[in-house]
Design a protein around this motif. Structure first.
Motif, PDB file in Angstrom:
ATOM      1  N   SER A 188      -1.079  11.524  -3.427  1.00 16.81           N
ATOM      2  CA  SER A 188      -1.817  10.267  -3.439  1.00 16.81           C
ATOM      3  C   SER A 188      -2.023   9.772  -2.018  1.00 16.81           C
ATOM      4  O   SER A 188      -1.131   9.844  -1.181  1.00 16.81           O
ATOM      5  N   THR A 189      -3.203   9.252  -1.748  1.00 15.65           N
ATOM      6  CA  THR A 189      -3.535   8.721  -0.436  1.00 15.65           C
ATOM      7  C   THR A 189      -4.632   7.695  -0.595  1.00 15.65           C
ATOM      8  O   THR A 189      -5.456   7.784  -1.520  1.00 15.65           O
ATOM      9  N   SER A 190      -4.651   6.705   0.276  1.00 16.65           N
ATOM     10  CA  SER A 190      -5.694   5.690   0.232  1.00 16.65           C
ATOM     11  C   SER A 190      -6.848   6.017   1.169  1.00 16.65           C
ATOM     12  O   SER A 190      -7.804   5.243   1.239  1.00 16.65           O
ATOM     13  N   ARG A 216      -9.862   8.274   1.540  1.00 18.52           N
ATOM     14  CA  ARG A 216     -10.620   9.128   0.640  1.00 18.52           C
ATOM     15  C   ARG A 216     -11.561  10.038   1.424  1.00 18.52           C
ATOM     16  O   ARG A 216     -12.662   9.630   1.821  1.00 18.52           O
ATOM     17  N   TYR A 271     -13.163  13.680   0.727  1.00 15.95           N
ATOM     18  CA  TYR A 271     -13.268  14.625  -0.368  1.00 15.95           C
ATOM     19  C   TYR A 271     -13.797  15.988   0.054  1.00 15.95           C
ATOM     20  O   TYR A 271     -14.261  16.763  -0.767  1.00 15.95           O
ATOM     21  N   LEU A 308     -14.016   5.277   3.028  1.00 16.57           N
ATOM     22  CA  LEU A 308     -12.828   6.098   3.245  1.00 16.57           C
ATOM     23  C   LEU A 308     -11.549   5.299   3.058  1.00 16.57           C
ATOM     24  O   LEU A 308     -10.560   5.833   2.568  1.00 16.57           O
ATOM     25  N   GLN A 367      -9.729   3.088   1.025  1.00 13.47           N
ATOM     26  CA  GLN A 367      -9.783   2.588  -0.350  1.00 13.47           C
ATOM     27  C   GLN A 367      -9.155   1.205  -0.472  1.00 13.47           C
ATOM     28  O   GLN A 367      -9.671   0.335  -1.182  1.00 13.47           O
TER      29      GLN A 367
END
Length: 510
Positions: free
Chosen positions: A184-186, A188, A190, A466, A468
């Motif tokens: 999990s990471t805030s 983003r 992709y 990016l 979040q």
């Protein structure tokens, strides 16, 4: 038997032909003409239907062959399997950006924003677990009281000493929880590449600030400025900053400075700086700490020890200039083309182009605490700091007003570092601070080209997406659009100012 059946079948035909021969010549001619006309009409209708049917299938085949290319060029998506089977054209997208946000609507009415956009205050919830513990056998109430006492602001910053806060109490987790936390990471991103305006160092700093493990938190004081709340993460440090880190004795590894939740402009300023290609701000993200500010998102800025070359006691590496000296340095174009100024010229160590970048950046965000700390270029409100502290009265003697927050790194005195980026989004176009642009004759070509290309909104959306936590704290797409609306309107005013005053747009590489 066969002959009788044949005569029985052909008898009506023989009788019809005999009757036809006995008819008068006029009637026979009319009958033949009628049959020819009916046949001709039938042939024409049949040919027209065949041609229309053939055109319809030709149009379908043509659309089938061009549909994949059209979608790729206009919608940015890959063609489907049906297009591949029909031999449609296939174009591979070449953009490295990973976030494609469509601009679905045009705002018809500008948003009315009051002050810096602040996150919604949540009701205080009593927590059963404490993030910090001084004594493992102590009670939760005693730990909560100690945390509140340690983070309360002090009345005298000079007397405040470095305070080692209690280490973070890590609760043992199962292997599944650890694996979930690692994924999990805030931030983003992709794809393999971030947007091109971010360097690999920026991406690493953003990931650390947003998701780095907190080892401890310290509150330190530096000079006459308010104390800093710093969290320390991993213990590795780059060799270039090792000397500064050892001298300051603040952070033994990678650290971040935790700001107040109301100072969210720091995050927006970082993304705007990178999109414009200025690269003068420190990396900043938004992060939640469950043991600070009731879990509200806080701006976290990367710690840079090189900004304190003489240690925290001496404070920032600042340039002290008055407004009159600043205007004189702009006229002399100090350090332009790497020409050393005369000793009695009054020039500072800052390169001439740095002031142009600072003026453009501060105008878009309406940051006045550097070049216009006394609020002389606009109509301030009663709650503004310049009015409450009585600084606005100094505008009568403008040449002797001191500039503030003009900061550079200790080993790089030619370039500025934009810190304390407290911008304002609630100033209308009729109350902008044009004093920030006074004396500026050139502006950076790269930044102005972004403003002229009408792609500022697209790039800011892709960049801010990016982060979040920041994206959600501002209300998602709708809240971010309101902020970008303000910057776009100021960009139009700035472009009009450039044309009206004949300001040159040049390449600035120093």
């Amino acid at each position: 038997m066969g002959k009788s059946r044949f005569h029985w079948l052909c008898f009506p035909l023989f009788r019809l032909t005999s009757s036809f021969r006995r008819c008068p010549l006029s009637k026979r001619s009319l009958l033949i003409a009628t049959i020819c006309v009916v046949y001709l009409v039938f042939v024409v209708l049949q040919v027209g239907y065949s041609q229309q049917h053939r055109d319809r299938w030709t149009g379908k085949d043509k659309y089938r062959h061009t549909r994949g290319l059209y979608n790729l060029e206009h919608n940015g998506v890959h063609q489907d399997s049906a297009d591949l089977q029909t031999g449609g054209s296939y174009v591979v997208p070449t953009r490295s950006n990973v976030v494609y946000i469509t601009l679905k609507f045009k705002r018809l009415k500008p948003a009315n924003i009051r002050g810096t956009i602040r996150p919604k205050l949540r009701r205080k919830v009593r927590r059963n677990n404490s993030a910090f513990t001084q004594n493992k056998h102590g009670t939760l109430e005693r730990d909560a009281g100690q945390i509140k006492h340690n983070f309360e602001p002090k009345t005298s910053w000079k007397e405040a000493k470095d305070v080692d806060y209690k280490s973070l109490d890590i609760i043992p987790k199962s292997h599944k929880d650890i694996a979930a936390d690692s994924q999990s990471t805030s931030i983003r991103i992709y794809s393999q590449k971030a947007p091109p305006w971010f360097s690999p160092q920026d991406v690493r700093a953003m990931r650390f600030l947003a998701d780095g493990k907190v080892l401890r938190i310290r509150e330190v004081s530096h000079g006459d400025s308010p104390s800093l709340v710093i969290f320390e993460g991993e213990t590795r440090v780059s060799p270039s900053n090792q000397n500064h880190t050892t001298r300051n004795n603040v952070c033994g590894g990678r650290c971040g400075v935790i700001n107040s939740p109301v100072e969210t402009t720091e995050v927006f300023a970082f993304h705007l700086d990178r999109v414009l290609g200025l690269n003068r701000t420190l990396p900043a993200v938004s992060r939640r700490f469950r043991f600070l500010h009731e879990g509200q998102p806080c701006p976290v800025v990367s710690w840079d020890a090189s900004l304190y070359p003489e240690g925290l006691a001496a404070g920032w590496a600042t340039v002290r200039l008055t407004w009159g000296e600043y205007q004189s340095s702009l006229k002399q174009r100090c350090w332009h083309k790497n020409v050393s100024p005369k000793l009695d010229s009054g020039c500072s160590n800052i390169h001439h182009y740095e002031w142009s970048k600072l003026a453009l950046f501060d105008f878009l965000l309406q940051i006045h605490n550097r070049l216009d700390q006394s609020c002389c270029g606009f109509r301030p409100r009663r709650e503004d700091a310049c009015v409450e502290l009585g600084l606005h009265a100094e505008c009568a003697d403008q040449d002797h007003i001191q500039l503030a927050n003009i900061i550079h790194r200790g080993h790089d005195p030619r370039h500025l570092v934009f810190t304390n980026n407290k911008g304002f989004f609630d100033r209308n176009e009729d109350n902008l601070d044009f004093r920030l642009l006074e004396g500026i004759k050139e502006l950076p070509e790269q930044a102005v080209s972004v403003l002229r290309s009408r792609r500022l909104r697209e790039r800011l959306l892709q960049s801010l997406f990016l982060d979040q936590t920041y994206w959600e704290s501002q209300g998602g797409r709708q809240g971010i659009d309101k902020l970008i609306d303000v910057i776009e309107r100021r960009a139009k005013v700035l472009l009009t100012y450039i044309n009206a005053h004949g300001i040159k747009v040049i390449t600035m590489k120093v």
